[in-house]
Scaffold this motif. Structure first.
Motif, PDB file in Angstrom:
ATOM      1  N   PHE A   6       1.352   6.374 -13.666  1.00 31.13           N
ATOM      2  CA  PHE A   6       0.430   5.265 -13.544  1.00 31.13           C
ATOM      3  C   PHE A   6       0.742   4.042 -13.829  1.00 31.13           C
ATOM      4  O   PHE A   6      -0.087   3.102 -13.367  1.00 31.13           O
ATOM      5  N   VAL A   7       1.776   3.838 -14.760  1.00 30.31           N
ATOM      6  CA  VAL A   7       2.123   2.510 -15.044  1.00 30.31           C
ATOM      7  C   VAL A   7       2.654   1.598 -13.895  1.00 30.31           C
ATOM      8  O   VAL A   7       2.429   0.672 -13.821  1.00 30.31           O
ATOM      9  N   GLY A   8       3.699   2.546 -13.274  1.00 33.01           N
ATOM     10  CA  GLY A   8       4.015   1.888 -11.980  1.00 33.01           C
ATOM     11  C   GLY A   8       3.005   1.514 -10.958  1.00 33.01           C
ATOM     12  O   GLY A   8       3.045   0.554 -10.165  1.00 33.01           O
ATOM     13  N   PHE A   9       1.994   2.392 -10.943  1.00 33.04           N
ATOM     14  CA  PHE A   9       0.886   2.021  -9.813  1.00 33.04           C
ATOM     15  C   PHE A   9       0.130   0.768 -10.409  1.00 33.04           C
ATOM     16  O   PHE A   9      -0.271   0.071  -9.528  1.00 33.04           O
ATOM     17  N   HIS A  10      -0.005   0.800 -11.637  1.00 33.04           N
ATOM     18  CA  HIS A  10      -0.848  -0.558 -12.284  1.00 33.04           C
ATOM     19  C   HIS A  10       0.055  -1.797 -11.855  1.00 33.04           C
ATOM     20  O   HIS A  10      -0.404  -2.733 -11.180  1.00 33.04           O
ATOM     21  N   GLN A  11       1.363  -1.659 -12.040  1.00 32.44           N
ATOM     22  CA  GLN A  11       2.250  -2.804 -11.561  1.00 32.44           C
ATOM     23  C   GLN A  11       2.141  -3.039 -10.022  1.00 32.44           C
ATOM     24  O   GLN A  11       1.856  -4.308  -9.758  1.00 32.44           O
ATOM     25  N   ALA A  12       2.305  -1.824  -9.389  1.00 33.68           N
ATOM     26  CA  ALA A  12       2.017  -2.243  -7.725  1.00 33.68           C
ATOM     27  C   ALA A  12       0.525  -2.813  -7.381  1.00 33.68           C
ATOM     28  O   ALA A  12       0.545  -3.414  -6.580  1.00 33.68           O
ATOM     29  N   ASP A  13      -0.392  -2.460  -8.142  1.00 29.17           N
ATOM     30  CA  ASP A  13      -1.440  -2.825  -7.984  1.00 29.17           C
ATOM     31  C   ASP A  13      -1.757  -4.464  -8.261  1.00 29.17           C
ATOM     32  O   ASP A  13      -2.119  -5.116  -7.492  1.00 29.17           O
ATOM     33  N   GLU A  14      -1.247  -4.693  -9.469  1.00 32.97           N
ATOM     34  CA  GLU A  14      -1.056  -6.266  -9.810  1.00 32.97           C
ATOM     35  C   GLU A  14      -0.265  -7.147  -8.765  1.00 32.97           C
ATOM     36  O   GLU A  14      -0.731  -8.160  -8.244  1.00 32.97           O
ATOM     37  N   ALA A  15       0.827  -6.489  -8.146  1.00 29.44           N
ATOM     38  CA  ALA A  15       1.638  -6.990  -7.150  1.00 29.44           C
ATOM     39  C   ALA A  15       0.733  -7.159  -5.759  1.00 29.44           C
ATOM     40  O   ALA A  15       0.877  -8.204  -5.244  1.00 29.44           O
ATOM     41  N   PHE A  16      -0.287  -6.159  -5.507  1.00 31.68           N
ATOM     42  CA  PHE A  16      -1.008  -6.480  -4.416  1.00 31.68           C
ATOM     43  C   PHE A  16      -1.964  -7.594  -4.476  1.00 31.68           C
ATOM     44  O   PHE A  16      -2.209  -8.488  -3.715  1.00 31.68           O
ATOM     45  N   HIS A  17      -2.765  -7.808  -5.622  1.00 38.25           N
ATOM     46  CA  HIS A  17      -3.875  -8.690  -5.852  1.00 38.25           C
ATOM     47  C   HIS A  17      -2.856 -10.037  -5.972  1.00 38.25           C
ATOM     48  O   HIS A  17      -3.472 -11.336  -5.410  1.00 38.25           O
ATOM     49  N   ALA A  18      -1.805 -10.196  -6.613  1.00 39.19           N
ATOM     50  CA  ALA A  18      -0.772 -11.233  -6.521  1.00 39.19           C
ATOM     51  C   ALA A  18      -0.640 -11.919  -5.156  1.00 39.19           C
ATOM     52  O   ALA A  18      -0.663 -13.203  -4.924  1.00 39.19           O
ATOM     53  N   LEU A  19      -0.212 -10.875  -4.222  1.00 38.54           N
ATOM     54  CA  LEU A  19       0.022 -11.296  -2.987  1.00 38.54           C
ATOM     55  C   LEU A  19      -1.023 -11.901  -2.231  1.00 38.54           C
ATOM     56  O   LEU A  19      -0.766 -12.846  -1.477  1.00 38.54           O
ATOM     57  N   LEU A  55       0.682  -1.419  -0.162  1.00 40.98           N
ATOM     58  CA  LEU A  55      -0.074   0.036   0.082  1.00 40.98           C
ATOM     59  C   LEU A  55       0.897   1.151   0.042  1.00 40.98           C
ATOM     60  O   LEU A  55       0.552   2.254  -0.708  1.00 40.98           O
ATOM     61  N   GLU A  56       1.972   1.357   0.660  1.00 42.53           N
ATOM     62  CA  GLU A  56       2.931   2.252   0.699  1.00 42.53           C
ATOM     63  C   GLU A  56       3.471   2.536  -0.539  1.00 42.53           C
ATOM     64  O   GLU A  56       3.636   3.812  -1.216  1.00 42.53           O
ATOM     65  N   LEU A  57       3.980   1.540  -1.249  1.00 36.10           N
ATOM     66  CA  LEU A  57       4.346   1.638  -2.486  1.00 36.10           C
ATOM     67  C   LEU A  57       3.376   2.246  -3.570  1.00 36.10           C
ATOM     68  O   LEU A  57       3.652   3.043  -4.330  1.00 36.10           O
ATOM     69  N   GLN A  58       2.071   1.488  -3.439  1.00 33.99           N
ATOM     70  CA  GLN A  58       0.923   2.526  -4.139  1.00 33.99           C
ATOM     71  C   GLN A  58       0.906   3.877  -4.305  1.00 33.99           C
ATOM     72  O   GLN A  58       0.767   4.682  -4.894  1.00 33.99           O
ATOM     73  N   ALA A  88       4.089  10.274  -7.181  1.00 26.77           N
ATOM     74  CA  ALA A  88       4.879  10.523  -8.659  1.00 26.77           C
ATOM     75  C   ALA A  88       4.138  10.445 -10.013  1.00 26.77           C
ATOM     76  O   ALA A  88       4.788  10.807 -11.008  1.00 26.77           O
ATOM     77  N   ALA A  89       2.843  10.275  -9.760  1.00 30.08           N
ATOM     78  CA  ALA A  89       1.937  10.394 -11.011  1.00 30.08           C
ATOM     79  C   ALA A  89       2.404   9.375 -11.836  1.00 30.08           C
ATOM     80  O   ALA A  89       2.277   9.414 -13.155  1.00 30.08           O
ATOM     81  N   GLY A 134      -8.644  11.617  -8.947  1.00 27.93           N
ATOM     82  CA  GLY A 134      -9.425  10.960  -7.560  1.00 27.93           C
ATOM     83  C   GLY A 134      -9.294   9.691  -7.886  1.00 27.93           C
ATOM     84  O   GLY A 134      -9.479   8.885  -6.771  1.00 27.93           O
ATOM     85  N   ARG A 135      -9.188   9.184  -9.210  1.00 27.46           N
ATOM     86  CA  ARG A 135      -9.319   7.672  -9.207  1.00 27.46           C
ATOM     87  C   ARG A 135      -8.455   6.783  -8.450  1.00 27.46           C
ATOM     88  O   ARG A 135      -8.320   5.884  -7.721  1.00 27.46           O
ATOM     89  N   VAL A 136      -7.095   7.207  -8.490  1.00 25.07           N
ATOM     90  CA  VAL A 136      -5.686   6.463  -7.806  1.00 25.07           C
ATOM     91  C   VAL A 136      -5.977   6.456  -6.145  1.00 25.07           C
ATOM     92  O   VAL A 136      -6.035   5.313  -5.653  1.00 25.07           O
ATOM     93  N   ALA A 137      -6.454   7.563  -5.752  1.00 19.54           N
ATOM     94  CA  ALA A 137      -6.793   7.681  -4.295  1.00 19.54           C
ATOM     95  C   ALA A 137      -7.876   6.743  -3.934  1.00 19.54           C
ATOM     96  O   ALA A 137      -7.946   6.011  -2.772  1.00 19.54           O
ATOM     97  N   GLU A 138      -8.924   6.580  -4.718  1.00 19.80           N
ATOM     98  CA  GLU A 138      -9.971   5.703  -4.437  1.00 19.80           C
ATOM     99  C   GLU A 138      -9.493   4.275  -4.449  1.00 19.80           C
ATOM    100  O   GLU A 138     -10.083   3.673  -3.739  1.00 19.80           O
TER     101      GLU A 138
END
Length: 260
Positions: free
Chosen positions: A157-170, A145-148, A154-155, A203-207
């Motif tokens: 979005f591709v990095g955020f998507h990768q962190a999101d993927e890692a979250f669900h994989a975890l 979550l901190e990585l997200q 840093a805005a 606001g989407r990433v914050a949500e």
């Protein structure tokens, strides 16, 4: 001196003499494989192209120039064509014999089923995760979550998507069923392309981070029902904005009845 390897005459099925053969058997045709390097290059081109398409580096409708790709990798067009055909089977590339090869548009009629499959599988993983998570695993989720949040600041979005993927994989790993995430990835490729279009929305990433936090809190509380509810809200919220995103990017989507 005669060779120690002698030719032996045999009879065929009709009683006649069959051609003499040596003791060294011929390699069956079925075992002949293409050079390993060619297969490796095709796999690399497939992986790179797929990543570029899913990340929207190559946008829906962009032309795929096989000759140019072959020159970039320093190979013939054969491994490029192999990669393109595989991506076409996945619905990420469209081939029009008289027009060319293009990045496929996102099929609106395919999104609901992909959402349903993902929801069913991930509900199971969060329930198992909530029942089994250890303190160290919960800590790993909170670190993600901190990585997200860092990617949000840093805005990226591709990095955020990768962190999101890692979250669900975890979550799937904590559940004890990492193979669930593998299945989900195979079905949600179109969702990923659509989802990346939603991230720049104010606001989407914050949500998303808030929704992920609710999932982690439920897992930490060892509450499978609450974890499943939090996941449902997270995935349902993503579906709500489909119409809005299509309006903003009309050329990126296709629906039954649209002109080719």
């Amino acid at each position: 001196m005669e060779s120690s390897v002698k030719k032996v005459a045999t009879t065929d099925d009709e009683g006649g003499l069959a051609p003499a053969t040596s003791r060294r058997a011929a390699v069956p045709a079925a075992t002949v494989r293409p050079p390993r390097r060619a297969a490796t290059v095709a796999s690399r081109i497939y992986r790179d192209l797929r990543g570029e398409i899913v990340s929207l580096k190559r946008k829906p409708g962009d032309a795929i120039a096989e000759k140019q790709i072959a020159e970039t990798y320093g190979v013939s067009r054969t491994p490029v064509r192999e990669a393109v055909l595989k991506l076409a089977d996945e619905g990420l590339i469209e081939i029009f014999p008289q027009s060319g090869t293009f990045v496929a548009r996102i099929p609106l009629d395919g999104l609901p089923e992909a959402f349903a499959i993902r929801k069913a599988l991930e509900e199971a993983t969060v329930r198992y995760a909530a029942a089994r998570a250890t303190r160290s695993q919960i800590a790993a989720l909170r670190a993600n979550l901190e990585l997200q949040k860092e990617k949000q600041e840093a805005a990226d979005f591709v990095g955020f998507h990768q962190a999101d993927e890692a979250f669900h994989a975890l979550v799937a790993e904590i559940a004890g069923y990492p193979g669930f995430w593998t299945l989900i990835q195979q079905t949600k490729v179109q969702i990923d392309r659509y989802r990346l279009l939603t991230l720049p929305v104010l606001g989407r990433v914050a949500e998303v981070i808030a929704e992920h936090t609710a999932i982690v809190d439920a897992i930490a509380a060892n509450d499978p029902a609450a974890a499943a509810n939090a996941l449902d809200e997270h995935l349902d919220d993503l579906q709500i904005s489909v119409a809005d995103i299509r309006r903003d990017y009309p050329r990126y989507f296709t629906a039954p009845g649209d002109p080719v």
